[in-house]
Design an enzyme around this catalytic site. Structure first.
Site, PDB file in Angstrom:
ATOM      1  CG  HIS A  67      -0.227  -0.187   2.517  1.00 38.94           C
ATOM      2  ND1 HIS A  67       0.101  -1.440   2.993  1.00 38.94           N
ATOM      3  CD2 HIS A  67       0.227   0.684   3.452  1.00 38.94           C
ATOM      4  CE1 HIS A  67       0.712  -1.331   4.157  1.00 38.94           C
ATOM      5  NE2 HIS A  67       0.816  -0.048   4.458  1.00 38.94           N
ATOM      6  CB  CYS A 177      -2.833   7.945  16.946  1.00 36.47           C
ATOM      7  SG  CYS A 177      -1.889   7.911  15.411  1.00 36.47           S
TER       8      CYS A 177
END
Length: 206
Positions: A67, A177
């Site tokens: 990715h 996060c």
């Protein structure tokens, strides 16, 4: 977000033939380009290769999920291919990869790649489902299998939510996060797969 919404028929090859990890990445970026998700294939490919230098995205059990999130991506998307004979992807368990998903995400905007990573990891933990994908004969069948699996998971999640509500629990908010969550999740799943493989609980069909 649904995995099936990020895939297009042009970006799926259920009978690919590649001889190395480098060839696999190059071919996958070409599939991604066919779907119209990229502004610059070569720049996107550089992003994918840079990510691989940080650590392989071959998570084991025949699965790899390369990715990149970069400016070369026009819109978020997925590409997928099946390599029936497998390809050496330098995976964590040293086994060849026969199912590869590639994720492309724009440099700005939501962290779609992290959501896609987490969702792919979840559905591919089902080894029987993974093998059904590998045996898909057409791109249409490949997407349909994913769509059905996501429907199944959505139904289970809705049922869990209803049961939790009946039990008197209510989630007001979760904050953290997202990058850390997804990457930690992926690392944990990869380690779990490798550990189970080493202990002999998972046997890959060859």
């Amino acid at each position: 977000m649904r995995i099936s919404e990020l895939l297009s028929l042009q970006a799926i090859d259920v009978n690919a033939s590649v001889g190395s990890k480098a060839e696999a990445i190059d071919y996958m970026t070409r599939l991604m380009e066919k779907s119209g998700n990229l502004n610059d294939r070569e720049a996107y490919k550089k992003g994918v290769l840079a990510r691989e230098e940080e650590g392989t995205t071959g998570i084991g059990e025949g699965i790899a999920i390369p990715h990149s999130k970069c400016a070369a991506v026009k819109r978020a998307g997925l590409a997928a291919m099946v390599v029936r004979d497998g390809v050496d992807y330098e995976s964590l368990d040293d086994e060849p990869a026969d199912l590869i998903f590639m994720i492309a995400a724009p440099e700005t905007g939501a962290n779609v790649h992290l959501e896609a990573l987490a969702k792919l990891s979840t559905i591919l933990m089902d080894t029987e489902f993974k093998e059904r994908l590998v045996k898909a004969e057409t791109a249409e069948q490949f997407i349909r299998l994913i769509d059905e699996k996501e429907d199944e998971l959505d139904g289970k999640n809705e049922k869990k939510a209803q049961e939790s509500a009946k039990g008197g629990f209510r989630v007001l908010a979760i904050t953290a996060c997202p990058t850390g969550i997804a990457h930690t999740f992926m690392a944990a799943e990869s380690r779990s797969l490798l550990r189970r493989w080493r202990m002999g609980y998972i046997r890959r069909k060859i």
